[in-house]
Design a protein around this motif. Structure first.
Motif, PDB file in Angstrom:
ATOM      1  N   GLY A 233      42.251  36.122  46.116  1.00  0.00           N
ATOM      2  CA  GLY A 233      40.896  36.015  45.596  1.00  0.00           C
ATOM      3  C   GLY A 233      40.859  36.274  44.114  1.00  0.00           C
ATOM      4  O   GLY A 233      41.849  36.703  43.505  1.00  0.00           O
ATOM      5  N   VAL A 234      39.711  36.007  43.500  1.00  0.00           N
ATOM      6  CA  VAL A 234      39.505  36.210  42.064  1.00  0.00           C
ATOM      7  C   VAL A 234      38.475  37.313  41.873  1.00  0.00           C
ATOM      8  O   VAL A 234      37.399  37.292  42.485  1.00  0.00           O
ATOM      9  CB  VAL A 234      39.047  34.910  41.374  1.00  0.00           C
ATOM     10  N   VAL A 235      38.813  38.271  41.033  1.00  0.00           N
ATOM     11  CA  VAL A 235      37.948  39.414  40.745  1.00  0.00           C
ATOM     12  C   VAL A 235      37.608  39.394  39.265  1.00  0.00           C
ATOM     13  O   VAL A 235      38.489  39.221  38.414  1.00  0.00           O
ATOM     14  CB  VAL A 235      38.641  40.743  41.117  1.00  0.00           C
ATOM     15  N   GLU A 236      36.338  39.562  38.934  1.00  0.00           N
ATOM     16  CA  GLU A 236      35.914  39.575  37.532  1.00  0.00           C
ATOM     17  C   GLU A 236      36.074  40.982  36.966  1.00  0.00           C
ATOM     18  O   GLU A 236      35.131  41.759  36.858  1.00  0.00           O
ATOM     19  CB  GLU A 236      34.468  39.093  37.407  1.00  0.00           C
ATOM     20  N   ALA A 237      37.296  41.289  36.635  1.00  0.00           N
ATOM     21  CA  ALA A 237      37.643  42.577  36.033  1.00  0.00           C
ATOM     22  C   ALA A 237      39.025  42.427  35.419  1.00  0.00           C
ATOM     23  O   ALA A 237      39.752  41.467  35.708  1.00  0.00           O
ATOM     24  CB  ALA A 237      37.621  43.698  37.067  1.00  0.00           C
ATOM     25  N   SER A 238      39.404  43.367  34.565  1.00  0.00           N
ATOM     26  CA  SER A 238      40.728  43.317  33.944  1.00  0.00           C
ATOM     27  C   SER A 238      41.788  43.805  34.923  1.00  0.00           C
ATOM     28  O   SER A 238      41.494  44.499  35.900  1.00  0.00           O
ATOM     29  CB  SER A 238      40.752  44.176  32.677  1.00  0.00           C
ATOM     30  N   CYS A 239      43.014  43.438  34.652  1.00  0.00           N
ATOM     31  CA  CYS A 239      44.119  43.884  35.499  1.00  0.00           C
ATOM     32  C   CYS A 239      44.203  45.403  35.535  1.00  0.00           C
ATOM     33  O   CYS A 239      44.473  45.999  36.586  1.00  0.00           O
ATOM     34  CB  CYS A 239      45.443  43.298  34.990  1.00  0.00           C
ATOM     35  N   GLU A 240      43.959  46.036  34.388  1.00  0.00           N
ATOM     36  CA  GLU A 240      44.063  47.491  34.318  1.00  0.00           C
ATOM     37  C   GLU A 240      42.997  48.162  35.182  1.00  0.00           C
ATOM     38  O   GLU A 240      43.259  49.172  35.851  1.00  0.00           O
ATOM     39  CB  GLU A 240      43.942  47.968  32.875  1.00  0.00           C
ATOM     40  N   GLU A 241      41.779  47.610  35.178  1.00  0.00           N
ATOM     41  CA  GLU A 241      40.713  48.201  35.986  1.00  0.00           C
ATOM     42  C   GLU A 241      41.022  48.086  37.479  1.00  0.00           C
ATOM     43  O   GLU A 241      40.839  49.030  38.244  1.00  0.00           O
ATOM     44  CB  GLU A 241      39.391  47.514  35.660  1.00  0.00           C
ATOM     45  N   ILE A 242      41.494  46.925  37.879  1.00  0.00           N
ATOM     46  CA  ILE A 242      41.816  46.713  39.294  1.00  0.00           C
ATOM     47  C   ILE A 242      42.996  47.584  39.708  1.00  0.00           C
ATOM     48  O   ILE A 242      42.994  48.186  40.786  1.00  0.00           O
ATOM     49  CB  ILE A 242      42.101  45.224  39.556  1.00  0.00           C
ATOM     50  N   PHE A 243      43.991  47.644  38.847  1.00  0.00           N
ATOM     51  CA  PHE A 243      45.157  48.480  39.132  1.00  0.00           C
ATOM     52  C   PHE A 243      44.742  49.937  39.325  1.00  0.00           C
ATOM     53  O   PHE A 243      45.193  50.612  40.251  1.00  0.00           O
ATOM     54  CB  PHE A 243      46.164  48.354  37.995  1.00  0.00           C
ATOM     55  N   GLY A 244      43.867  50.431  38.449  1.00  0.00           N
ATOM     56  CA  GLY A 244      43.408  51.812  38.557  1.00  0.00           C
ATOM     57  C   GLY A 244      42.700  52.085  39.868  1.00  0.00           C
ATOM     58  O   GLY A 244      42.880  53.133  40.490  1.00  0.00           O
ATOM     59  N   CYS A 375      43.162  43.456  63.079  1.00  0.00           N
ATOM     60  CA  CYS A 375      43.345  44.586  62.164  1.00  0.00           C
ATOM     61  C   CYS A 375      43.981  44.146  60.851  1.00  0.00           C
ATOM     62  O   CYS A 375      43.625  44.660  59.779  1.00  0.00           O
ATOM     63  CB  CYS A 375      44.193  45.657  62.828  1.00  0.00           C
ATOM     64  N   LEU A 376      44.895  43.195  60.917  1.00  0.00           N
ATOM     65  CA  LEU A 376      45.534  42.715  59.702  1.00  0.00           C
ATOM     66  C   LEU A 376      44.527  42.014  58.803  1.00  0.00           C
ATOM     67  O   LEU A 376      44.509  42.209  57.582  1.00  0.00           O
ATOM     68  CB  LEU A 376      46.691  41.777  60.058  1.00  0.00           C
ATOM     69  N   LEU A 377      43.659  41.191  59.389  1.00  0.00           N
ATOM     70  CA  LEU A 377      42.616  40.521  58.602  1.00  0.00           C
ATOM     71  C   LEU A 377      41.653  41.542  58.005  1.00  0.00           C
ATOM     72  O   LEU A 377      41.170  41.368  56.879  1.00  0.00           O
ATOM     73  CB  LEU A 377      41.859  39.519  59.472  1.00  0.00           C
ATOM     74  N   GLN A 378      41.374  42.601  58.739  1.00  0.00           N
ATOM     75  CA  GLN A 378      40.500  43.645  58.208  1.00  0.00           C
ATOM     76  C   GLN A 378      41.131  44.305  56.987  1.00  0.00           C
ATOM     77  O   GLN A 378      40.440  44.592  55.994  1.00  0.00           O
ATOM     78  CB  GLN A 378      40.215  44.688  59.281  1.00  0.00           C
ATOM     79  N   MET A 379      42.430  44.531  57.013  1.00  0.00           N
ATOM     80  CA  MET A 379      43.112  45.140  55.872  1.00  0.00           C
ATOM     81  C   MET A 379      43.117  44.199  54.676  1.00  0.00           C
ATOM     82  O   MET A 379      42.895  44.616  53.538  1.00  0.00           O
ATOM     83  CB  MET A 379      44.535  45.523  56.272  1.00  0.00           C
ATOM     84  N   LEU A 380      43.379  42.916  54.914  1.00  0.00           N
ATOM     85  CA  LEU A 380      43.421  41.949  53.814  1.00  0.00           C
ATOM     86  C   LEU A 380      42.052  41.747  53.186  1.00  0.00           C
ATOM     87  O   LEU A 380      41.945  41.364  52.017  1.00  0.00           O
ATOM     88  CB  LEU A 380      43.975  40.614  54.313  1.00  0.00           C
ATOM     89  N   ASN A 381      40.999  41.993  53.955  1.00  0.00           N
ATOM     90  CA  ASN A 381      39.647  41.796  53.444  1.00  0.00           C
ATOM     91  C   ASN A 381      39.295  42.774  52.332  1.00  0.00           C
ATOM     92  O   ASN A 381      38.237  42.660  51.703  1.00  0.00           O
ATOM     93  CB  ASN A 381      38.640  41.924  54.586  1.00  0.00           C
ATOM     94  N   SER A 382      40.174  43.734  52.047  1.00  0.00           N
ATOM     95  CA  SER A 382      39.919  44.670  50.951  1.00  0.00           C
ATOM     96  C   SER A 382      39.856  43.962  49.602  1.00  0.00           C
ATOM     97  O   SER A 382      39.248  44.480  48.657  1.00  0.00           O
ATOM     98  CB  SER A 382      40.992  45.756  50.917  1.00  0.00           C
ATOM     99  N   VAL A 383      40.464  42.769  49.499  1.00  0.00           N
ATOM    100  CA  VAL A 383      40.364  42.011  48.248  1.00  0.00           C
ATOM    101  C   VAL A 383      38.912  41.615  47.987  1.00  0.00           C
ATOM    102  O   VAL A 383      38.434  41.659  46.846  1.00  0.00           O
ATOM    103  CB  VAL A 383      41.267  40.760  48.299  1.00  0.00           C
ATOM    104  N   ALA A 384      38.199  41.219  49.053  1.00  0.00           N
ATOM    105  CA  ALA A 384      36.770  40.928  48.902  1.00  0.00           C
ATOM    106  C   ALA A 384      36.011  42.197  48.528  1.00  0.00           C
ATOM    107  O   ALA A 384      35.046  42.146  47.747  1.00  0.00           O
ATOM    108  CB  ALA A 384      36.223  40.326  50.187  1.00  0.00           C
ATOM    109  N   GLY A 385      36.435  43.327  49.066  1.00  0.00           N
ATOM    110  CA  GLY A 385      35.800  44.583  48.692  1.00  0.00           C
ATOM    111  C   GLY A 385      35.988  44.899  47.220  1.00  0.00           C
ATOM    112  O   GLY A 385      35.057  45.375  46.552  1.00  0.00           O
TER     113      GLY A 385
END
Length: 721
Positions: A233-244, A375-385
Motif C-alpha cells: 500500500g501507499v502511505v502519505e508520510a515520510s519513510c522516517e515517520e513510518i519507520f518510527g 489471521c494472516l490477512l488480519q496481520m497484513l491489514n496493519s498497512v491499511a492501519g
C-alpha cells in the motif's frame, strides 16, 4: 576559528569509569580537519573538551539505536583506523540529524583523500618474502577512498552518504553461529524471493491494499505452513515517520495494528538487532481459541536510497519461554519494506510492503485452514492501519524522535515474562541471542550507488592508445586456454543444475558492470568473459582464524606459481567457535602492464580498499536471506577489514567477515541455512575514469548448498619469523 563545515547540539553518549552509561547534550563543531565538542556553544579561543583529527584514515561507525535511560538514540562513533581507542561518540534523538552529521563527516574524509590523489601521491606495494612473521603481513587499512566519478555522486540521494560504515563486530564471547539451528529453518523453500514481481501473484484487493501470495515451484507444503503473503500500500508520510511508528511497541501501536495485544523487549543485541516478545490479538473465535504469542529477532537497516527494511524471524530465548495460556507461533519470515515515492501535492508518499509467513501452531491449523488464512490477512491489514493513522493527522509534524520500546507485558503473563526486559538489558548479549538472532545484509547496504539501467547504450568506437594496447593484449591472452586439470581443491566442481555441496562458474553476462559511457549516462552492460579463470575452491575449518592460505604446499596458488601463472586468492574468513574459510583461486597467465588489475595488485591497501568490488546474487534461498544479502555492488574494503598479502606470483586477500557487525549479522542468517542456498559472487576492480572503463570481472563463482561438515582442517606450514 577555521571554516565550520557543520555544527549543532548533539547527545554526548558514552560510559563512565564505573561502567554506567551517561547522556549529556554537547555542542559539536566540524571543521575541515577537526571534529570537536564543547560544553556550550564555543566563543573565541575557547578550548574544546575533546577533539579528533579528521583525515583519510577516519571512519564513521554506525552503531544504530541504543536504549539509554528511557531514550532511544541513534549513535555514531568517529575514530581513526590507526588509533581505534581514540574516538568521539555522538548521538541524536532524531535519525535525520544523525544522518546529516554522518554525511558531513564523511564528506570531509572524502575531500582529504581526494586531495592526496590530486597531490600525486603514489601507491606502493608490499612484497612477500619467504621469511614472514606470524603476524598479518599487510596492514588492513580501512580507508574508504572515493575515486568514483562525479556522476556517481550526482545520481545519489542528496542527503545520503555514499560511504559505508561498520560496527564493532560481535563480542569475543557469545557469537557462535556454528551451532545447529532449528530444523524448521533448514526446511524453508529455496525459491521464494522477497518483493520480486515474478515470484508473486495478486490474490485480492482489500482496504486499498494489494494482497499478494508467493509462487512456489513445489506442489506440496506441510499443512501447518502457509505460503508467504504480503500487503502493498501507499502511505502519505515520510519513510522516517513510518519507520518510527513500526518500531514502537508503546500505546500508539494499538491505533494502527489490530493484532497487537502486548509486547516487550527481551534483549537488545546491538543497535540494529533486538529480541522481542509479542502477543497477538486475533479475532477468529477468540472465545474458544487460545491466544498466540511470538518470540522473534527483529533487525532493521536503512538503505542508500532512503528506504528502510525491518526483518523478523522467530527464535528461542532463555528469558522468553512458553507463556501460560498462549500457543507459541512461529514466524518463518516476515517484515516491512518502506520505500520512498515521488511526493504528490507537496505531501510525502511512501510504499509500504508487509510480508509474513507464519505457522500459528496448534491443532486448529490442520483442521481449519481458514483460521491461518484469516489471521494472516488480519496481520497484513496493519498497512491499511498505518495509512489511515497518518491520513487522519492534520498537521505534518517534524519526524518524531526515535521511539522507546516499552515493556508492555500483559498482567496475565507469568512473572518470568514481566522480568524479560530488566534481566536481559542489564546483562550483555548472550551467546544464544547472538547465535541465530542476527539478521541483516551483507553487501547491498554497502553498495557504491551504482544504479541499474534498463537499456544498454552504445559504446564509444575509439579509445586511447594505451587502452587499445591493453585490450589487444587481453584478447590475445584469452585465446590461450589454461590447463585446469592440474588444479584441485577440497570442494568439488559440479556444473549440474541440482548439484549440492559444490561450486560452479556462472555466466559473466549475469552480472552488469559499468559501461564505457558510465561517466556520462550511468549505463551498465553485461560483464561478459572473466579476465581470470577460477581453478579451485577450498573449504577449510580451524580453531583459530586461517590467514595466508596461499603459503600452503600443493594449493592452487603454489601450483600456478610452478607453471609461471599469476593468482589472485580470495579468502573469506568466517568467525565462530569453529573458524571457517572459503578460498577462491583465480589464475591468469600474466598481468597486463598498465591495466587496472595490475595497478590494483601492485597498489597499496588504500587503493585496493577503494576499488575491490563484489556483486552478489542469491539464485536460490529464502526471503529473509535474499533481503539480507541483496544484489547491489559493494566495495569490500568499506564493509569489512581486508588484509592484502602480495607474494611473488600471487595476491591474497583475506576478508575478515567478523570485523563488521553487519556482515556478522548476515553470516548468522546465512550459515544456518547454507544447505538451502545457491548464491553467486563476482569480483572486479571498480573503474572510475573513462580510461579505465568499461569494467571487467576478475572472476565469478556460484556456491551451491554447502555442508559445514564437508570442511577440512588445512595443513599449513608455519610462517618463519
Amino acid at each position: 576559528m577555521s571554516k565550520v563545515v557543520y555544527e549543532g547540539w548533539m547527545v554526548r553518549y558514552g560510559r563512565g569509569k564505573i561502567g554506567r552509561s551517561y547522556i549529556h547534550m554537547r555542542y559539536f563543531l566540524l571543521e575541515p580537519r577537526l571534529l570537536a565538542y564543547y560544553k556550550r556553544k564555543p566563543q573565541d579561543n575557547q578550548v574544546p573538551i575533546k577533539t579528533l583529527l579528521i583525515d583519510g584514515n577516519c571512519r564513521v561507525e554506525d552503531q544504530g539505536l541504543k536504549n539509554q535511560h528511557g531514550h532511544m538514540v541513534y549513535v555514531l562513533s568517529v575514530y581513526n583506523m590507526k588509533e581505534k581507542h581514540h574516538r568521539i561518540t555522538m548521538a541524536a534523538f532524531n535519525i535525520q540529524e544523525a544522518l546529516i552529521w554522518k554525511e558531513k563527516i564523511e564528506s570531509v574524509i572524502d575531500q582529504h583523500q581526494e586531495s592526496q590523489v590530486a597531490n600525486g601521491n603514489k601507491y606502493t606495494s608490499f612484497e612477500c618474502t619467504s621469511g614472514m612473521g606470524n603476524e598479518r603481513t599487510a596492514s588492513s587499512s580501512d580507508r574508504e577512498s572515493q575515486y568514483s566519478a562525479q556522476e556517481d555522486e550526482d545520481d545519489a540521494h542528496p542527503n545520503l552518504s555514499r560511504r559505508t560504515t561498520i560496527g564493532k563486530g560481535p563480542p569475543e564471547l557469545g557469537f557462535d553461529w556454528t551451532q545447529e539451528v532449528d530444523s524448521e529453518l533448514s526446511n524453508q523453500d529455496n525459491n521464494n524471493q522477497a518483493f520480486s514481481i515474478k515470484h508473486w501473484h495478486l490474490l485480492q484487493c482489500q482496504n486499498g491494499l494489494r494482497i499478494l501470495e508467493e509462487l512456489l515451484e513445489v506442489d506440496y507444503l506441510p499443512r501447518s505452513s502457509s505460503r508467504a503473503m504480503k500487503a502493498v500500500g501507499v502511505v502519505e508520510a515520510s519513510c522516517e515517520e513510518i519507520f518510527g511508528l513500526i518500531m514502537s511497541m508503546d500505546s500508539t501501536r494499538f491505533e494502527w495494528d489490530s493484532t497487537f495485544h502486548s509486547g516487550s523487549l527481551v534483549e537488545e543485541v546491538d543497535g540494529h538487532t533486538a529480541i522481542l516478545y509479542h502477543r497477538l490479538q486475533l479475532d477468529w473465535f477468540s472465545t474458544f481459541v487460545w491466544p498466540r504469542d511470538l518470540c522473534y529477532v527483529r533487525y532493521w537497516r536503512r538503505n542508500d536510497d532512503g528506504s528502510y527494511v525491518v526483518l523478523f524471524r522467530s527464535r528461542e530465548h532463555l528469558n522468553c519461554g512458553p507463556q501460560p495460556g498462549c500457543v507459541r507461533a512461529h514466524v518463518e519470515s516476515g517484515g516491512f519494506n518502506i520505500s520512498p515515492l515521488q511526493p504528490r501535492h507537496g505531501r510525502p508518499r511512501t510504499q509500504v510492503q508487509h510480508l509474513m509467513q507464519i505457522d500459528l501452531k496448534g491443532w486448529l491449523v490442520g483442521y481449519f485452514p481458514s483460521f491461518q488464512q484469516h489471521c494472516l490477512l488480519q496481520m497484513l491489514n496493519s498497512v491499511a492501519g498505518l495509512r489511515e493513522w497518518f491520513a487522519q493527522t492534520d498537521e505534518r509534524i517534524p519526524p518524531p524522535r526515535i521511539p522507546v520500546m516499552v515493556n508492555m507485558t500483559s498482567t496475565s503473563a507469568s512473572s518470568k515474562a514481566r522480568k524479560l526486559q530488566d534481566s536481559s538489558v542489564n546483562s550483555g548479549p548472550s551467546l544464544e541471542s547472538l547465535n541465530s538472532g542476527r539478521n541483516s545484509v551483507m553487501l547491498d547496504e554497502y553498495s557504491d550507488d551504482d544504479e541499474e539501467q534498463g537499456a544498454d547504450t552504445e559504446q564509444e568506437a575509439c579509445s586511447t592508445g594505451l587502452e587499445s594496447d591493453i585490450k589487444k593484449h587481453v584478447d590475445e591472452e584469452q585465446g590461450e586456454q589454461i590447463d585446469l586439470s592440474c588444479f584441485t581443491g577440497n570442494l568439488r566442481r559440479d556444473d549440474r543444475d541440482k548439484a549440492r555441496n559444490c561450486w560452479s562458474i556462472p555466466e559473466g553476462n549475469n552480472f552488469k558492470v559499468r559501461g564505457k559511457n558510465f561517466c556520462y549516462d550511468k549505463s551498465k552492460i553485461p560483464a561478459g568473459k572473466h579476465m581470470m579463470d577460477l581453478v579451485a575452491v577450498d573449504w577449510f575449518k580451524e580453531k583459530k582464524r586461517i590467514d595466508h592460505v596461499a603459503r600452503r604446499k600443493g594449493c592452487a596458488a603454489q601450483v600456478a606459481s610452478e607453471k609461471g601463472l599469476f593468482s589472485v586468492v580470495i579468502n573469506f574468513q568466517l568467525p565462530g567457535s569453529t573458524n571457517y574459510s572459503m578460498v577462491f583461486y583465480f589464475v591468469t597467465k600474466e598481468l597486463v602492464p598498465g591495466s587496472l588489475l595490475q595497478r590494483f595488485v601492485d597498489g597499496d591497501d588504500e587503493f585496493r580498499n577503494s576499488r575491490l568490488k563484489t556483486i552478489t546474487s542469491v539464485s536460490k534461498g529464502s526471503w529473509i536471506v535474499r533481503q539480507s544479502i541483496g544484489s547491489n555492488p559493494s566495495l569490500l574494503g568499506k564493509v569489512v577489514d581486508c588484509n592484502y598479502i602480495r607474494g611473488p606470483t600471487y595476491l591474497e586477500i583475506d576478508v575478515d567477515v567478523g570485523s563488521s557487525t553487519v556482515a556478522s549479522v548476515v553470516l548468522g542468517i546465512v550459515i544456518g541455512v547454507m544447505t538451502t542456498l545457491e548464491f553467486d559472487m563476482a569480483f572486479l576492480v571498480q573503474a572510475n575514469t573513462t580510461d579505465e572503463l568499461p569494467e571487467e570481472l576478475i572472476g565469478a563463482v556460484r556456491v551451491s548448498h554447502i555442508e559445514l561438515s564437508s570442511a577440512i582442517i588445512p595443513e599449513l606450514d608455519p610462517e618463519t619469523p
